[in-house]
Scaffold this active site. Structure first.
Site, PDB file in Angstrom:
ATOM      1  N   CYS A 132       0.883  -1.184   0.000  1.00 12.08           N
ATOM      2  CA  CYS A 132       0.000   0.000   0.000  1.00 12.08           C
ATOM      3  C   CYS A 132       0.909   1.219   0.000  1.00 12.08           C
ATOM      4  O   CYS A 132       1.077   1.886   1.021  1.00 12.08           O
ATOM      5  CB  CYS A 132      -0.921  -0.024   1.212  1.00 12.08           C
ATOM      6  SG  CYS A 132      -1.900  -1.542   1.368  1.00 12.08           S
TER       7      CYS A 132
ATOM      8  N   PRO B 295       1.530   7.542   0.005  1.00 12.07           N
ATOM      9  CA  PRO B 295       2.061   8.510  -0.965  1.00 12.07           C
ATOM     10  C   PRO B 295       3.513   8.301  -1.364  1.00 12.07           C
ATOM     11  O   PRO B 295       4.093   9.133  -2.063  1.00 12.07           O
ATOM     12  CB  PRO B 295       1.904   9.839  -0.219  1.00 12.07           C
ATOM     13  CG  PRO B 295       2.099   9.475   1.206  1.00 12.07           C
ATOM     14  CD  PRO B 295       1.459   8.121   1.373  1.00 12.07           C
ATOM     15  N   GLY B 296       4.145   7.220  -0.922  1.00  9.01           N
ATOM     16  CA  GLY B 296       5.482   6.891  -1.396  1.00  9.01           C
ATOM     17  C   GLY B 296       6.628   7.259  -0.469  1.00  9.01           C
ATOM     18  O   GLY B 296       7.792   7.033  -0.815  1.00  9.01           O
TER      19      GLY B 296
ATOM     20  N   LYS C 220       7.488   5.966   2.564  1.00 10.37           N
ATOM     21  CA  LYS C 220       8.189   4.761   3.016  1.00 10.37           C
ATOM     22  C   LYS C 220       8.840   4.053   1.830  1.00 10.37           C
ATOM     23  O   LYS C 220       9.915   3.451   1.964  1.00 10.37           O
ATOM     24  CB  LYS C 220       7.229   3.823   3.748  1.00 10.37           C
ATOM     25  CG  LYS C 220       6.638   4.398   5.037  1.00 10.37           C
ATOM     26  CD  LYS C 220       5.740   3.388   5.727  1.00 10.37           C
ATOM     27  CE  LYS C 220       5.032   3.994   6.922  1.00 10.37           C
ATOM     28  NZ  LYS C 220       4.016   4.991   6.523  1.00 10.37           N
TER      29      LYS C 220
ATOM     30  N   ASP D 252      -4.722  -3.646  -6.976  1.00  8.59           N
ATOM     31  CA  ASP D 252      -5.358  -3.972  -5.709  1.00  8.59           C
ATOM     32  C   ASP D 252      -4.573  -5.088  -5.025  1.00  8.59           C
ATOM     33  O   ASP D 252      -4.548  -6.223  -5.499  1.00  8.59           O
ATOM     34  CB  ASP D 252      -6.810  -4.404  -5.953  1.00  8.59           C
ATOM     35  CG  ASP D 252      -7.553  -4.741  -4.674  1.00  8.59           C
ATOM     36  OD1 ASP D 252      -6.942  -4.698  -3.584  1.00  8.59           O
ATOM     37  OD2 ASP D 252      -8.759  -5.047  -4.766  1.00  8.59           O
TER      38      ASP D 252
ATOM     39  N   ASP E 116       1.837  -1.622   5.115  1.00 12.16           N
ATOM     40  CA  ASP E 116       1.413  -0.437   5.867  1.00 12.16           C
ATOM     41  C   ASP E 116      -0.067  -0.255   5.543  1.00 12.16           C
ATOM     42  O   ASP E 116      -0.428   0.443   4.608  1.00 12.16           O
ATOM     43  CB  ASP E 116       2.250   0.774   5.451  1.00 12.16           C
ATOM     44  CG  ASP E 116       1.970   1.995   6.301  1.00 12.16           C
ATOM     45  OD1 ASP E 116       1.918   1.857   7.534  1.00 12.16           O
ATOM     46  OD2 ASP E 116       1.789   3.089   5.724  1.00 12.16           O
TER      47      ASP E 116
ATOM     48  N   CYS F 196      -1.151   3.499  11.291  1.00  8.68           N
ATOM     49  CA  CYS F 196      -1.017   4.788  11.979  1.00  8.68           C
ATOM     50  C   CYS F 196      -2.236   5.008  12.882  1.00  8.68           C
ATOM     51  O   CYS F 196      -2.825   6.091  12.903  1.00  8.68           O
ATOM     52  CB  CYS F 196      -0.848   5.934  10.993  1.00  8.68           C
ATOM     53  SG  CYS F 196      -2.176   6.105   9.785  1.00  8.68           S
TER      54      CYS F 196
END
Length: 441
Positions: free
Chosen positions: A240, A243-244, A246, A289, A317, A370
């Protein structure tokens, strides 16, 4: 805390929803969620600059802005690519004269709660975030900034917005006037509209200093990737990825060598993260997916879906309720209902099942969220260990957070291997959860 314990969050409503699910130490947690993390952290791109040089660069920026009041900057040996910025000096509750306070003589600016939360963490106000600006507000004028907790302020309001539910955030200097913000043109205004001078959180108001050398990123997110411990030449899956942040961290620890597959089911999110990950040679991104990432037949290729046992390391994540994001200023879009909260474990389990089969024997799987709810954290771990006998817990190190919570049917020694970021820690950051697994067969 570095500012008065203002009841930012409408806690009774949040408490009402959280009481419907199992959440430990709720009063302490609610108080903690109301406050902004006092620590600001940047991740240094070690492929472009030495972290020591980046630290000196940040120090100089702070001295230029704050002089003797500049906060201290430091590094942590376990995460050598991380640079930490403390709150401003002389902002303790004992020095009330130094605390940022509203004034009856200044005009007011109103922002929404998402913008308000960002301001408390050191951001400036960009043009789309300004809901209301009083008529006559001048360029470079100092203004009081408030957040509209109840969400009733209409964009473009020209008079002072009166509401018992607005909360004072800080003081800013106007960089754009009303005619620039609300000109009804086809192209929406952009850029910094209000440059914050101080906030009630005491966090330095630097805006986002991210560039090719460093990225503004939460501390637990960096710990998460360090727990994964990717190595040059590995085959890694980020299930997942958007936004990139990690993803790019993984690539840097891999020294841009090997294969890192980044998946996300949103075309717009994958497109948006290209500016962050597009220049790494080892990353292949796909709109896909991840609940369908396992191929029915074992075909060896690098495009999804993938054969079983395809990856050395996998980061899951997972999508989650995001309750760990601080500060939560309202019960509007930021707050999930109990029904919403209970829906996340389903998708988390589906993703986890795919990850287990995609991981090779001897490989490493890191599950993270999170959030702070047991149902999305420890209970997922408990379920996974029963569901998949081929996996086992590993110690989630380096350890900068607490151990996991002990559940009634969960071995306390197992809980010690988990890592949870929450109230009462020396490093004041967002809420987060990390579990590390190995696979034996």
């Amino acid at each position: 805390m570095f500012y008065p314990k203002t009841p930012f969050l409408r806690k009774p409503q949040l408490e009402k929803e959280l009481l419907k699910i199992n959440v430990s130490a709720l009063p302490e947690l609610l108080e903690w969620l109301c406050q902004a993390p006092s620590l600001t952290t940047y991740r240094v791109n070690t492929l472009t600059i030495d972290p020591k040089d980046y630290l000196h660069k940040i120090e100089q920026t702070l001295v230029d802005r704050y002089g003797q009041r500049a906060p201290t900057v430091f590094r942590i040996p376990d995460i050598p690519e991380m640079v930490c910025i403390n709150p401003l000096k002389n902002q303790s509750s004992e020095n009330t004269a130094d605390i940022c306070q509203p004034s009856t003589t200044r005009r007011e600016i109103i922002v929404d709660t998402s913008c308000g939360a960002a301001l408390l963490r050191g951001s400036h106000i960009y043009a789309p975030g300004v809901l209301a600006m009083e008529t006559g507000t001048q360029l470079y004028e100092c203004v009081d900034v408030y957040a509209d907790v109840e969400g009733n302020c209409k964009r473009g309001t020209a008079t002072r917005y009166e509401s018992p539910e607005k909360i004072f955030i800080g003081i800013g200097k106007v960089q754009m006037q009303r005619y620039q913000l609300y000109n009804n043109q086809k192209d929406s205004p952009s850029g910094v509209a209000i440059e914050m001078q101080a906030t009630v959180s005491g966090v330095p108001t630097l805006g986002d200093l991210s560039d090719a050398y460093g990225l503004l990123q939460n501390l637990p997110s960096m710990v998460c990737v360090r727990v994964l411990n990717p190595q040059p030449g590995d085959r890694v899956l980020d299930m997942c990825a958007a936004p990139g942040n990690k993803t790019s961290h993984i690539a840097e620890l891999m020294q841009d060598q090997g294969l890192l597959v980044a998946l996300d089911n949103s075309k717009s999110r994958v497109k948006a993260m290209q500016s962050r990950i597009g220049h790494y040679k080892c990353i292949q991104s796909h709109v896909f997916d991840s609940t369908k990432a396992l191929a029915e037949h074992n075909d060896q290729h690098n495009d999804p879906p993938f054969s079983s046992a395809s990856f050395d390391r996998i980061l899951l994540d997972a999508p989650c309720s995001g309750i760990g994001n601080r500060p939560q200023l309202s019960c509007g879009n930021q707050l999930k209902t109990a029904k919403d909260l209970k829906s996340y474990p389903n998708i988390q389990r589906r993703l986890f099942g795919q990850a287990v089969h995609l991981l090779r024997p001897g490989g490493t799987l890191v599950y993270s969220t999170c959030t702070v709810t047991e149902a999305e954290c420890e209970e997922i771990v408990e379920w996974a260990l029963k569901k998949f006998p081929q996996i086992h817990l590993l110690d989630a190190i380096p350890r900068l957070g607490h151990s996991g919570l002990s559940l009634p049917n969960f071995d306390p020694e197992q809980a010690k291997l988990l890592q949870r970021f929450g109230p009462g820690q020396n490093l004041d950051t967002v809420g987060f959860f990390i579990a590390k697994f190995g696979k034996t067969e």
